[in-house]
Motif scaffolding. Structure first.
Motif, short mmCIF file in Angstrom:
data_model
loop_
_atom_site.label_atom_id
_atom_site.label_comp_id
_atom_site.label_asym_id
_atom_site.label_seq_id
_atom_site.Cartn_x
_atom_site.Cartn_y
_atom_site.Cartn_z
N LEU A 30 0.83 -1.21 0.00
CA LEU A 30 0.00 0.00 0.00
C LEU A 30 0.86 1.26 0.00
O LEU A 30 0.58 2.22 -0.73
CB LEU A 30 -0.94 0.00 1.21
N LEU A 31 1.92 1.29 0.80
CA LEU A 31 2.80 2.45 0.83
C LEU A 31 3.48 2.65 -0.52
O LEU A 31 3.61 3.77 -1.00
CB LEU A 31 3.84 2.30 1.95
N LEU A 34 0.87 4.06 -2.91
CA LEU A 34 0.62 5.48 -2.64
C LEU A 34 1.78 6.35 -3.11
O LEU A 34 1.57 7.44 -3.64
CB LEU A 34 0.35 5.70 -1.15
N ALA A 35 3.01 5.87 -2.95
CA ALA A 35 4.17 6.62 -3.43
C ALA A 35 4.14 6.72 -4.96
O ALA A 35 4.57 7.72 -5.53
CB ALA A 35 5.46 5.96 -2.96
N GLU A 36 3.59 5.70 -5.60
CA GLU A 36 3.56 5.68 -7.07
C GLU A 36 2.43 6.52 -7.64
O GLU A 36 2.64 7.29 -8.57
CB GLU A 36 3.40 4.23 -7.55
N ALA A 45 -7.07 0.31 -4.39
CA ALA A 45 -5.88 -0.42 -3.97
C ALA A 45 -6.09 -1.92 -4.13
O ALA A 45 -5.20 -2.64 -4.62
CB ALA A 45 -5.54 -0.08 -2.52
N ALA A 46 -7.26 -2.40 -3.75
CA ALA A 46 -7.56 -3.83 -3.88
C ALA A 46 -7.49 -4.27 -5.34
O ALA A 46 -6.92 -5.32 -5.67
CB ALA A 46 -8.93 -4.14 -3.30
N SER A 47 -8.03 -3.46 -6.22
CA SER A 47 -8.02 -3.78 -7.64
C SER A 47 -6.59 -3.82 -8.19
O SER A 47 -6.24 -4.71 -8.97
CB SER A 47 -8.84 -2.73 -8.39
N ARG A 48 -5.76 -2.88 -7.77
CA ARG A 48 -4.38 -2.81 -8.27
C ARG A 48 -3.49 -3.87 -7.65
O ARG A 48 -2.58 -4.36 -8.31
CB ARG A 48 -3.78 -1.43 -7.97
#
Length: 193
Positions: A30-31, A34-36, A45-48
């Motif tokens: 997740l971090l 988010l950085a990307e 996020a779940a999808s990615r």
């Protein structure tokens, strides 16, 4: 997620919470995400990442509780986007050293990934712009240079929360600037004594 994931004490102390946050593959993913990309909801996020939205939601809330991320500005509704915690330009708070270490680790990891995989990028993206310089500055001048860089980037930062403001060819680009005084090497100190 197992009951152990919820109830096991964590190993990394985070200031301000009185609790520790241990490393976990979902939180790390997740971090990095988010950085990307800047900001995501648990569903995005779940999808990615290929996890359930409930699992992502749980870990996003944990990261927020421990000061690593925060809610991103949004226009109401049920969607709850998250982003890496935004710090004031000059921050002396207790979380700053830990966040700085985390951010530098993600930057270094992203840079290494770029170096090993840049041939996979579309042709127009197979270059990078890197530079470094040493300038003799006063503390006030160093602050002014940092402020000029922030002002230069300001017109592009709303694109994080406003995807429709991004040109079609826009991609997330890491912008890393570190201004710090160079300290003499210990051997240099001994020579001057």
């Amino acid at each position: 997620m197992t009951e152990d994931d919820v109830n096991t004490p964590d190993h990394h102390q985070t200031a301000g919470t009185g609790e520790e946050l241990r490393e976990h593959e979902v939180r790390t993913a997740l971090l990095e995400l988010l950085a990307e990309v800047g900001a995501v909801t648990a569903t995005e996020a779940a999808s990615r990442l290929g996890y359930s939205s409930g699992l992502c939601s749980f870990h996003l809330r944990q990261l927020a509780r421990h000061g690593y991320i925060e809610e991103a500005p949004h226009c109401g509704g049920r969607a709850r986007p998250w982003r890496l915690k935004q710090h004031a330009p000059i921050a002396d708070g207790p979380n700053e050293p830990q966040f700085g270490d985390l951010a530098r680790g993600l930057e270094d990891e992203s840079w290494q990934r770029w170096l090993t995989r840049r041939d996979e990028a579309p042709a127009e993206w197979r270059h990078d712009e890197a530079f470094s310089a040493v300038a003799y500055l006063t503390p006030e001048e160093m602050s002014r240079v940092a402020d000029m860089i922030r002002r230069t980037l300001a017109p592009y930062q709303d694109r994080e929360q406003r995807p429709l403001a991004r040109p079609d060819s826009a991609r997330p680009v890491a912008l890393i600037t570190r201004l710090f005084p160079l300290l003499p090497h210990p051997a240099d100190d001994a020579d001057q004594a």
